[in-house]
Write a protein that holds these residues in place. Structure first.
Motif, PDB file in Angstrom:
ATOM      1  N   PRO A  70       0.799  -1.232   0.000  1.00  0.00           N
ATOM      2  CA  PRO A  70       0.000   0.000   0.000  1.00  0.00           C
ATOM      3  C   PRO A  70       0.830   1.281   0.000  1.00  0.00           C
ATOM      4  O   PRO A  70       0.502   2.240  -0.699  1.00  0.00           O
ATOM      5  CB  PRO A  70      -0.842  -0.120   1.273  1.00  0.00           C
ATOM      6  N   ALA A  71       1.908   1.291   0.779  1.00  0.00           N
ATOM      7  CA  ALA A  71       2.712   2.509   0.867  1.00  0.00           C
ATOM      8  C   ALA A  71       3.387   2.816  -0.467  1.00  0.00           C
ATOM      9  O   ALA A  71       3.468   3.981  -0.883  1.00  0.00           O
ATOM     10  CB  ALA A  71       3.770   2.356   1.964  1.00  0.00           C
ATOM     11  N   ARG A  72       3.871   1.799  -1.143  1.00  0.00           N
ATOM     12  CA  ARG A  72       4.525   2.013  -2.438  1.00  0.00           C
ATOM     13  C   ARG A  72       3.539   2.558  -3.464  1.00  0.00           C
ATOM     14  O   ARG A  72       3.882   3.421  -4.274  1.00  0.00           O
ATOM     15  CB  ARG A  72       5.138   0.705  -2.931  1.00  0.00           C
ATOM     16  N   ALA A  73       2.306   2.047  -3.451  1.00  0.00           N
ATOM     17  CA  ALA A  73       1.296   2.540  -4.381  1.00  0.00           C
ATOM     18  C   ALA A  73       0.998   4.012  -4.126  1.00  0.00           C
ATOM     19  O   ALA A  73       0.873   4.814  -5.067  1.00  0.00           O
ATOM     20  CB  ALA A  73       0.022   1.714  -4.249  1.00  0.00           C
ATOM     21  N   ARG A  74       0.896   4.384  -2.860  1.00  0.00           N
ATOM     22  CA  ARG A  74       0.627   5.793  -2.527  1.00  0.00           C
ATOM     23  C   ARG A  74       1.790   6.682  -2.982  1.00  0.00           C
ATOM     24  O   ARG A  74       1.587   7.769  -3.533  1.00  0.00           O
ATOM     25  CB  ARG A  74       0.404   5.925  -1.027  1.00  0.00           C
ATOM     26  N   LEU A  75       3.015   6.226  -2.778  1.00  0.00           N
ATOM     27  CA  LEU A  75       4.185   6.992  -3.196  1.00  0.00           C
ATOM     28  C   LEU A  75       4.229   7.125  -4.713  1.00  0.00           C
ATOM     29  O   LEU A  75       4.528   8.198  -5.253  1.00  0.00           O
ATOM     30  CB  LEU A  75       5.455   6.304  -2.689  1.00  0.00           C
ATOM     31  N   LEU A  76       3.886   6.042  -5.411  1.00  0.00           N
ATOM     32  CA  LEU A  76       3.863   6.060  -6.872  1.00  0.00           C
ATOM     33  C   LEU A  76       2.889   7.115  -7.374  1.00  0.00           C
ATOM     34  O   LEU A  76       3.187   7.885  -8.295  1.00  0.00           O
ATOM     35  CB  LEU A  76       3.464   4.669  -7.372  1.00  0.00           C
ATOM     36  N   LEU A  77       1.718   7.175  -6.766  1.00  0.00           N
ATOM     37  CA  LEU A  77       0.703   8.138  -7.174  1.00  0.00           C
ATOM     38  C   LEU A  77       1.112   9.558  -6.815  1.00  0.00           C
ATOM     39  O   LEU A  77       0.914  10.498  -7.599  1.00  0.00           O
ATOM     40  CB  LEU A  77      -0.629   7.779  -6.513  1.00  0.00           C
ATOM     41  N   ASP A  78       1.709   9.724  -5.643  1.00  0.00           N
ATOM     42  CA  ASP A  78       2.130  11.047  -5.188  1.00  0.00           C
ATOM     43  C   ASP A  78       3.163  11.646  -6.138  1.00  0.00           C
ATOM     44  O   ASP A  78       3.143  12.852  -6.433  1.00  0.00           O
ATOM     45  CB  ASP A  78       2.700  10.936  -3.774  1.00  0.00           C
ATOM     46  N   GLU A  79       4.039  10.816  -6.671  1.00  0.00           N
ATOM     47  CA  GLU A  79       5.119  11.306  -7.531  1.00  0.00           C
ATOM     48  C   GLU A  79       4.604  11.884  -8.845  1.00  0.00           C
ATOM     49  O   GLU A  79       5.203  12.796  -9.406  1.00  0.00           O
ATOM     50  CB  GLU A  79       6.111  10.177  -7.817  1.00  0.00           C
ATOM     51  N   THR A  80       3.502  11.361  -9.350  1.00  0.00           N
ATOM     52  CA  THR A  80       2.989  11.828 -10.649  1.00  0.00           C
ATOM     53  C   THR A  80       1.696  12.632 -10.517  1.00  0.00           C
ATOM     54  O   THR A  80       1.082  12.974 -11.526  1.00  0.00           O
ATOM     55  CB  THR A  80       2.729  10.616 -11.572  1.00  0.00           C
ATOM     56  N   TRP A  81       1.284  12.931  -9.311  1.00  0.00           N
ATOM     57  CA  TRP A  81      -0.038  13.494  -9.062  1.00  0.00           C
ATOM     58  C   TRP A  81      -0.311  14.754  -9.873  1.00  0.00           C
ATOM     59  O   TRP A  81      -1.370  14.900 -10.499  1.00  0.00           O
ATOM     60  CB  TRP A  81      -0.194  13.787  -7.566  1.00  0.00           C
ATOM     61  N   GLU A  82       0.615  15.683  -9.885  1.00  0.00           N
ATOM     62  CA  GLU A  82       0.374  16.968 -10.550  1.00  0.00           C
ATOM     63  C   GLU A  82       0.273  16.828 -12.062  1.00  0.00           C
ATOM     64  O   GLU A  82      -0.276  17.707 -12.731  1.00  0.00           O
ATOM     65  CB  GLU A  82       1.492  17.954 -10.192  1.00  0.00           C
ATOM     66  N   LYS A  83       0.780  15.730 -12.613  1.00  0.00           N
ATOM     67  CA  LYS A  83       0.749  15.542 -14.062  1.00  0.00           C
ATOM     68  C   LYS A  83      -0.509  14.817 -14.530  1.00  0.00           C
ATOM     69  O   LYS A  83      -0.779  14.759 -15.730  1.00  0.00           O
ATOM     70  CB  LYS A  83       1.974  14.743 -14.520  1.00  0.00           C
ATOM     71  N   GLU A  84      -1.281  14.260 -13.603  1.00  0.00           N
ATOM     72  CA  GLU A  84      -2.437  13.454 -13.986  1.00  0.00           C
ATOM     73  C   GLU A  84      -3.622  14.335 -14.372  1.00  0.00           C
ATOM     74  O   GLU A  84      -3.769  15.454 -13.871  1.00  0.00           O
ATOM     75  CB  GLU A  84      -2.853  12.531 -12.833  1.00  0.00           C
ATOM     76  N   THR A  85      -4.486  13.814 -15.232  1.00  0.00           N
ATOM     77  CA  THR A  85      -5.718  14.521 -15.575  1.00  0.00           C
ATOM     78  C   THR A  85      -6.692  14.430 -14.397  1.00  0.00           C
ATOM     79  O   THR A  85      -6.572  13.523 -13.566  1.00  0.00           O
ATOM     80  CB  THR A  85      -6.381  13.896 -16.810  1.00  0.00           C
ATOM     81  N   PRO A  86      -7.665  15.344 -14.313  1.00  0.00           N
ATOM     82  CA  PRO A  86      -8.649  15.256 -13.222  1.00  0.00           C
ATOM     83  C   PRO A  86      -9.381  13.923 -13.189  1.00  0.00           C
ATOM     84  O   PRO A  86      -9.628  13.364 -12.119  1.00  0.00           O
ATOM     85  CB  PRO A  86      -9.603  16.416 -13.518  1.00  0.00           C
ATOM     86  N   GLN A  87      -9.730  13.392 -14.382  1.00  0.00           N
ATOM     87  CA  GLN A  87     -10.435  12.113 -14.424  1.00  0.00           C
ATOM     88  C   GLN A  87      -9.559  10.994 -13.857  1.00  0.00           C
ATOM     89  O   GLN A  87     -10.034  10.143 -13.098  1.00  0.00           O
ATOM     90  CB  GLN A  87     -10.842  11.783 -15.866  1.00  0.00           C
ATOM     91  N   ASP A  88      -8.276  11.002 -14.214  1.00  0.00           N
ATOM     92  CA  ASP A  88      -7.376   9.968 -13.707  1.00  0.00           C
ATOM     93  C   ASP A  88      -7.120  10.138 -12.215  1.00  0.00           C
ATOM     94  O   ASP A  88      -7.026   9.151 -11.473  1.00  0.00           O
ATOM     95  CB  ASP A  88      -6.050   9.986 -14.469  1.00  0.00           C
ATOM     96  N   ARG A  89      -7.008  11.385 -11.753  1.00  0.00           N
ATOM     97  CA  ARG A  89      -6.781  11.591 -10.326  1.00  0.00           C
ATOM     98  C   ARG A  89      -7.930  11.003  -9.506  1.00  0.00           C
ATOM     99  O   ARG A  89      -7.708  10.319  -8.499  1.00  0.00           O
ATOM    100  CB  ARG A  89      -6.622  13.090 -10.016  1.00  0.00           C
ATOM    101  N   ALA A  90      -9.167  11.261  -9.935  1.00  0.00           N
ATOM    102  CA  ALA A  90     -10.316  10.711  -9.207  1.00  0.00           C
ATOM    103  C   ALA A  90     -10.339   9.191  -9.282  1.00  0.00           C
ATOM    104  O   ALA A  90     -10.627   8.515  -8.283  1.00  0.00           O
ATOM    105  CB  ALA A  90     -11.614  11.290  -9.783  1.00  0.00           C
ATOM    106  N   ALA A  91     -10.031   8.633 -10.453  1.00  0.00           N
ATOM    107  CA  ALA A  91     -10.047   7.172 -10.602  1.00  0.00           C
ATOM    108  C   ALA A  91      -8.939   6.524  -9.782  1.00  0.00           C
ATOM    109  O   ALA A  91      -9.140   5.463  -9.175  1.00  0.00           O
ATOM    110  CB  ALA A  91      -9.888   6.809 -12.079  1.00  0.00           C
ATOM    111  N   PHE A  92      -7.767   7.136  -9.728  1.00  0.00           N
ATOM    112  CA  PHE A  92      -6.670   6.565  -8.954  1.00  0.00           C
ATOM    113  C   PHE A  92      -6.977   6.602  -7.453  1.00  0.00           C
ATOM    114  O   PHE A  92      -6.580   5.705  -6.703  1.00  0.00           O
ATOM    115  CB  PHE A  92      -5.373   7.325  -9.234  1.00  0.00           C
ATOM    116  N   LEU A  93      -7.684   7.650  -7.010  1.00  0.00           N
ATOM    117  CA  LEU A  93      -8.048   7.702  -5.590  1.00  0.00           C
ATOM    118  C   LEU A  93      -8.949   6.531  -5.212  1.00  0.00           C
ATOM    119  O   LEU A  93      -8.853   6.003  -4.097  1.00  0.00           O
ATOM    120  CB  LEU A  93      -8.747   9.026  -5.272  1.00  0.00           C
ATOM    121  N   GLU A  94      -9.836   6.117  -6.126  1.00  0.00           N
ATOM    122  CA  GLU A  94     -10.695   4.966  -5.837  1.00  0.00           C
ATOM    123  C   GLU A  94      -9.870   3.728  -5.540  1.00  0.00           C
ATOM    124  O   GLU A  94     -10.259   2.893  -4.720  1.00  0.00           O
ATOM    125  CB  GLU A  94     -11.623   4.707  -7.015  1.00  0.00           C
TER     126      GLU A  94
END
Length: 465
Positions: A179-203
């Motif tokens: 779980p921690a690695r997945a959160r770090l992976l998402l955090d690293e690219t967060w600002e580059k993601e589209t709004p639709q992808d950001r919401a889907a990744f949070l799910e």
């Protein structure tokens, strides 16, 4: 015929009338002359184009997935042709889970159907194979396929270059393992993601959610897109010890007064920026008052245990408590809080008080089916029964299946015209392996029709083994 008139001339004549702006008359009436000119100009516009230079198309890439077995493909063609057409999504899901690809001759029809029906798109990402993605690159209407998952399992080396669907699948696989690695992976690219992808990744972060996720989610509450903020707020609501949960508990406490032994609810007068940041939507749905809407949302996001502390009663007594003026809003908030926080105790007492389909999903599978079966046996056939059964996830086991089949048998002798929706649910939700049980239960046509649909589904899934 004079063909020197332009399209604008014809439109002008049509708008003001051929009597006021006549065209040179021929053998026909002015109106017919106008339509003849319009038809001629239309044909010229379509046909009068010079051929463009083209280049040969590259061949579709080679396929790596196994093709659907012949018998399964033939059944899919029958379903697409109208036989048991409601089973299409189940067939597609089962085939995609097994990693198959569709026969090429069925691809265009299914891709066209997915243009109209978004629910089948995720399955087609796998089933279309390399040829389907090649076709999607040639037809913009099928471009959605390029965003779907392309493999049934976790994809490799896709986080940087994969489709949105593949990246979600990859993030989910990482989340399940670390779980921690997945959160770090998402955090690293967060600002580059589209709004639709950001919401889907949070799910995806809902699986394995823990207090370690709170700092990241708290930052996401400042996201510029509302749907992203709300997804983060929903996740933080599931963490009773989070800062958001504590803030909501304070807001809930501010709404409660006790006077002369009677509970009084005082909804907030305004929805400030801090409330909106925490997931409270300021604008209510049509027909709902602002204060009513804000109160429901505060109750929905406050930790459920706060209510026993505020009112000194266990959940089974709280739901029976009379709350003047705002009781409906509080009850609606409790239901939403129970679903968000996944609290089985509250789900049981609320379902006993007001059987709602959403509450069933909170309970363990066995208990869920027991409650649904008991409700079916003790309740008449109406819209509420259908809604409750809609909340019982498929496939239904023997006890719930038997309760529903017996209800069909009972109603068939008194209200046969009222059976269609119940029979449909039974045929589509009962475990198809129970087709023999249904067939033996009764020779009555409604039961046998359900049994026939179950046999069809059973054969359908066996063909995909």
């Amino acid at each position: 015929m004079n063909t020197t008139y332009g399209w604008e001339d014809l439109v002008s004549a049509a708008l003001v009338g051929t009597e006021r702006r006549p065209l040179p008359s021929g053998e026909s009436t002015p109106e017919a002359e106008l339509l003849d000119h319009a038809a001629l100009l239309t044909v010229r516009a379509r046909a009068g184009r010079l051929p463009r230079e083209g280049s040969p198309l590259e061949a579709a890439p080679e396929e790596r997935q196994p093709e659907v077995p012949r018998a399964a493909s033939a059944r899919l063609a029958r379903v697409l042709g109208g036989e048991r057409s409601r089973l299409l999504a189940e067939w597609l899901q089962a085939a995609a889970e097994r990693g198959y690809r569709l026969s090429p001759h069925l691809l265009p029809e299914l891709l066209d159907q997915a243009v109209r029906d978004r629910s089948i798109r995720p399955h087609l990402g796998v089933l279309a194979g390399a040829r389907g993605r090649w076709l999607a690159g040639l037809n913009p209407a099928w471009g959605f396929l390029l965003e779907e998952v392309t493999a049934p399992g976790a994809a490799h080396e896709t986080w940087e270059l994969g489709t949105s669907g593949d990246r979600r699948a990859h993030l989910g696989a990482v989340r399940a393992a670390d779980p921690a690695r997945a959160r770090l992976l998402l955090d690293e690219t967060w600002e580059k993601e589209t709004p639709q992808d950001r919401a889907a990744f949070l799910e995806v972060l809902a699986d394995g959610l823990s207090a370690d996720d709170e700092p990241f989610l708290e930052r996401v509450l400042d996201d510029r897109r509302r749907e992203v903020r709300h997804e983060a707020a929903d996740l933080l609501t599931r963490l009773p010890g989070s800062r958001l949960a504590r803030r909501m508990a304070e807001r809930a406490a501010a709404c409660v007064r006790t006077e002369n032994g009677e509970v009084q609810i005082v909804p907030p007068l305004t929805c400030d920026a801090a409330m909106e940041r925490d997931g409270v939507r300021a604008k209510p749905p049509r027909g709902t008052g602002e204060r009513s809407w804000w109160l429901q949302q505060i109750v929905a996001r406050a930790p459920l245990e706060v209510w026993s502390g505020l009112l000194g009663l266990p959940p089974r007594e709280l739901v029976r408590m009379k709350i003047p003026d705002w009781g409906r809003e509080v009850m609606a908030g409790w239901v939403r809080a129970t679903v968000l926080q996944g609290d089985p105790e509250w789900a049981r007492v609320l379902f006993a008080w007001d059987p709602l389909a959403d509450l069933l999903a909170v309970l363990p599978r066995g208990e869920r089916e027991d409650l649904a079966a008991g409700f079916v046996r003790g309740h008449g056939l109406d819209g509420q029964l259908i809604m409750v059964l809609g909340g019982a996830a498929a496939p239904w086991g023997p006890d719930l299946a038997l309760a529903v089949l017996e209800k069909i048998l009972q109603v068939s002798s008194t209200q046969p015209w009222n059976l269609s929706e119940l029979s449909r649910l039974a045929g589509e939700r009962i475990d198809p392996a129970l087709s023999g049980m249904a067939e033996r239960l009764s020779p009555e046509p409604p039961v046998q029709e359900v049994a026939a649909l179950l046999r069809f589904r059973d054969d359908m899934l066996k063909e995909l083994q």
